[in-house]
Design a protein around this motif. Structure first.
Motif, mmCIF file in Angstrom:
data_model
loop_
_atom_site.group_PDB
_atom_site.id
_atom_site.type_symbol
_atom_site.label_atom_id
_atom_site.label_comp_id
_atom_site.label_asym_id
_atom_site.label_seq_id
_atom_site.Cartn_x
_atom_site.Cartn_y
_atom_site.Cartn_z
ATOM 1 N N ASN A 1 0.851 -1.187 0.000
ATOM 2 C CA ASN A 1 0.000 0.000 0.000
ATOM 3 C C ASN A 1 0.888 1.239 0.000
ATOM 4 N N VAL A 2 0.503 2.229 -0.774
ATOM 5 C CA VAL A 2 1.188 3.520 -0.766
ATOM 6 C C VAL A 2 0.146 4.571 -0.392
ATOM 7 N N ALA A 3 0.377 5.268 0.697
ATOM 8 C CA ALA A 3 -0.582 6.262 1.179
ATOM 9 C C ALA A 3 0.167 7.535 1.566
ATOM 10 N N TYR A 4 -0.558 8.629 1.626
ATOM 11 C CA TYR A 4 0.100 9.905 1.904
ATOM 12 C C TYR A 4 -0.847 10.867 2.609
ATOM 13 N N ILE A 5 -0.246 11.873 3.233
ATOM 14 C CA ILE A 5 -0.972 13.033 3.730
ATOM 15 C C ILE A 5 -0.316 14.246 3.095
ATOM 16 N N LYS A 6 -1.048 15.354 3.043
ATOM 17 C CA LYS A 6 -0.513 16.554 2.400
ATOM 18 C C LYS A 6 -0.922 17.788 3.192
ATOM 19 N N VAL A 7 0.080 18.594 3.564
ATOM 20 C CA VAL A 7 -0.143 19.862 4.254
ATOM 21 C C VAL A 7 0.679 20.914 3.521
ATOM 22 N N ALA A 8 0.031 21.766 2.752
ATOM 23 C CA ALA A 8 0.758 22.734 1.934
ATOM 24 C C ALA A 8 -0.096 23.965 1.679
ATOM 25 N N ALA A 9 0.572 25.114 1.547
ATOM 26 C CA ALA A 9 -0.119 26.360 1.238
ATOM 27 C C ALA A 9 0.872 27.314 0.575
ATOM 28 N N GLY B 1 3.096 30.473 -0.671
ATOM 29 C CA GLY B 1 3.735 31.655 -0.118
ATOM 30 C C GLY B 1 4.101 31.610 1.347
ATOM 31 N N GLN B 2 4.306 30.424 1.900
ATOM 32 C CA GLN B 2 4.543 30.291 3.343
ATOM 33 C C GLN B 2 6.031 30.077 3.658
ATOM 34 N N PRO B 3 6.569 30.810 4.642
ATOM 35 C CA PRO B 3 7.969 30.655 5.053
ATOM 36 C C PRO B 3 8.150 29.455 5.977
ATOM 37 N N ILE B 4 9.353 29.001 6.085
ATOM 38 C CA ILE B 4 9.624 27.794 6.870
ATOM 39 C C ILE B 4 9.355 28.004 8.359
ATOM 40 N N ARG B 5 9.359 29.254 8.819
ATOM 41 C CA ARG B 5 9.118 29.480 10.251
ATOM 42 C C ARG B 5 7.719 29.049 10.688
ATOM 43 N N TYR B 6 6.805 28.868 9.739
ATOM 44 C CA TYR B 6 5.465 28.400 10.086
ATOM 45 C C TYR B 6 5.428 26.890 10.329
ATOM 46 N N TRP B 7 6.575 26.250 10.159
ATOM 47 C CA TRP B 7 6.696 24.811 10.447
ATOM 48 C C TRP B 7 7.624 24.536 11.640
ATOM 49 N N VAL B 8 8.526 25.472 11.910
ATOM 50 C CA VAL B 8 9.613 25.193 12.861
ATOM 51 C C VAL B 8 9.517 26.084 14.100
ATOM 52 N N ALA B 9 9.231 25.489 15.242
ATOM 53 C CA ALA B 9 9.054 26.248 16.484
ATOM 54 C C ALA B 9 10.341 26.944 16.920
ATOM 55 N N GLU B 10 11.472 26.390 16.551
ATOM 56 C CA GLU B 10 12.764 26.939 16.984
ATOM 57 C C GLU B 10 13.284 28.028 16.053
ATOM 58 N N TRP B 11 12.473 28.439 15.071
ATOM 59 C CA TRP B 11 12.985 29.366 14.048
ATOM 60 C C TRP B 11 13.496 30.674 14.640
ATOM 61 N N TYR C 1 1.504 25.037 10.350
ATOM 62 C CA TYR C 1 1.492 23.912 9.410
ATOM 63 C C TYR C 1 2.169 22.660 9.968
ATOM 64 N N TYR C 2 2.665 22.751 11.192
ATOM 65 C CA TYR C 2 3.343 21.589 11.784
ATOM 66 C C TYR C 2 2.363 20.644 12.477
ATOM 67 N N LYS C 3 1.514 21.201 13.317
ATOM 68 C CA LYS C 3 0.566 20.369 14.058
ATOM 69 C C LYS C 3 -0.346 19.560 13.131
ATOM 70 N N PRO C 4 -0.828 20.150 12.019
ATOM 71 C CA PRO C 4 -1.656 19.356 11.104
ATOM 72 C C PRO C 4 -0.952 18.114 10.561
ATOM 73 N N ILE C 5 0.369 18.198 10.387
ATOM 74 C CA ILE C 5 1.104 17.015 9.940
ATOM 75 C C ILE C 5 1.001 15.917 10.984
ATOM 76 N N LEU C 6 1.210 16.282 12.235
ATOM 77 C CA LEU C 6 1.139 15.294 13.311
ATOM 78 C C LEU C 6 -0.258 14.691 13.406
ATOM 79 N N ASN C 7 -1.264 15.544 13.305
ATOM 80 C CA ASN C 7 -2.649 15.065 13.425
ATOM 81 C C ASN C 7 -3.038 14.145 12.277
ATOM 82 N N GLN C 8 -2.698 14.547 11.057
ATOM 83 C CA GLN C 8 -3.057 13.730 9.898
ATOM 84 C C GLN C 8 -2.279 12.415 9.879
ATOM 85 N N PHE C 9 -1.039 12.469 10.317
ATOM 86 C CA PHE C 9 -0.241 11.237 10.353
ATOM 87 C C PHE C 9 -0.803 10.265 11.380
#
Length: 258
Positions: A64-72, A74-84, A109-117
Motif C-alpha cells: 500500500n502507498v498512502a500519503y498526507i498533504k499539508v501545503a499552502a 507563499g509560506q515561510p519555513i518558520r510556520y513549520w519550525v518552532a525553533e525558528w 502547518y506543523y501540528k496538522p502534519i502530526l494530526n493527519q499522520f
C-alpha cells in the motif's frame, strides 16, 4: 457420479470458496509505505494522483502507498519550525521585524502534519517506511532569510522524526528551481543548502526541479516560479523514485533526476 469424484469436487470447491479468501492478503496486511507531503505553492500545486500515486503503484506493486498533504502557497519555513526565532537570531536576523508582518502566528502547518499522520497510522499501524517530501524555500529566499533556512530545515526533519516517533524517517527535498538567476545569492544559498542537507544524511535525498518549470509564451521559454502540469507529475514520480532507493538502502540519484 462416483462418490470419490464427488468428494474431490467438494474438496476443490471448498478450497476455492473458503481457503483462497483466507489466504489472500488483505490491504491491511500488506506492507505500507507512507509519504508526508508538505511545503508551499509548488507542493500545493502537485496533484499526487497524477504522479506520486501511479509511480507508487508501479514501484511498490505488492504494498500500500498512502500519503498526507499539508501545503499552502507563499509560506515561510518558520510556520513549520518552532525553533525558528532562536535559529534566526543566531544568524543575525531581526526577528521582531520579520514577525511584525506575519499573518500567521506559530507553527500553523506543523501540528496538522502530526494530526493527519496519527489518523493515517490508524489504517496502517506498522508502516514499512515513512518518507517526508518537502517542496518549499522560495519564500525564504525572496525575503533574504537564507541564513537561518538550512538550519531550520534540518531542525524540521529532526522534529518530525521525534514527534512522529519515526527515527528512521526518510526525506526527499525538492530543490527550489532555477526561477532566479544564479547570481541571486539568497536563492542559490537555499538551493545549495537543500542539496547539502540531503547529502549529509544517509536517509536523505533531493529532487531537481530545474526542468519542471519551463513554460513557453510567445515562443519564448521562461523559468517560471511554478511548474507545468507535466512538471508537477514528474515531481511526484521523482519523489517516489528517490524514496524507493532510500528504502532499499541504495544510493539516491546524485543529480536529483531518478
Amino acid at each position: 457420479m462416483r462418490s470419490d469424484l464427488v468428494m474431490k469436487y467438494l474438496s476443490l470447491l471448498f478450497s476455492v470458496l473458503v481457503l483462497a479468501p483466507l489466504c489472500a492478503q488483505t490491504p491491511a496486511e500488506k506492507p505500507a509505505h507512507l509519504f508526508i507531503l508538505s511545503g508551499q505553492s509548488n507542493m500545493a500545486g502537485m496533484d499526487p494522483k497524477l504522479g506520486l500515486e501511479p509511480e507508487g503503484a508501479l514501484l511498490f506493486p505488492n504494498a500500500n502507498v498512502a500519503y498526507i498533504k499539508v501545503a499552502a502557497g507563499g509560506q515561510p519555513i518558520r510556520y513549520w519550525v518552532a525553533e525558528w526565532d532562536e535559529i534566526a537570531k543566531k544568524h543575525g536576523v531581526d526577528v521582531e521585524k520579520v514577525r511584525a508582518t506575519d499573518k500567521n502566528k506559530g507553527t500553523v502547518y506543523y501540528k496538522p502534519i502530526l494530526n493527519q499522520f496519527e489518523m493515517l497510522l490508524k489504517k496502517y499501524p506498522n508502516p514499512a517506511s515513512v518518507t517526508f517530501c518537502w517542496m518549499q524555500g522560495e519564500s525564504d529566499a525572496k525575503k533574504n532569510l537564507q541564513e537561518p533556512y538550512n538550519e531550520a530545515l534540518k531542525q524540521l526533519i529532526t522534529n518530525l522524526r521525534r514527534d512522529l516517533k519515526q527515527p528512521e524517517m526518510k526525506f526527499v527535498i525538492g530543490r527550489i528551481s532555477d526561477h532566479k538567476k544564479a547570481s541571486d545569492a539568497p536563492w542559490e544559498a537555499v538551493r545549495q543548502g537543500q542539496v547539502n542537507l540531503a547529502k549529509s544524511d544517509p536517509l536523505g535525498a533531493w529532487v531537481d526541479c530545474d526542468d519542471l518549470n519551463n513554460k513557453v509564451k510567445n515562443n519564448v521559454t521562461t523559468d517560471d516560479l511554478h511548474y507545468t502540469k507535466e512538471g508537477y507529475e514528474l515531481l511526484g514520480r521523482r519523489y517516489v523514485r528517490q524514496a524507493k532507493l532510500l528504502i532499499e538502502g541504495k544510493k539516491p540519484a546524485e543529480n536529483g533526476r531518478p
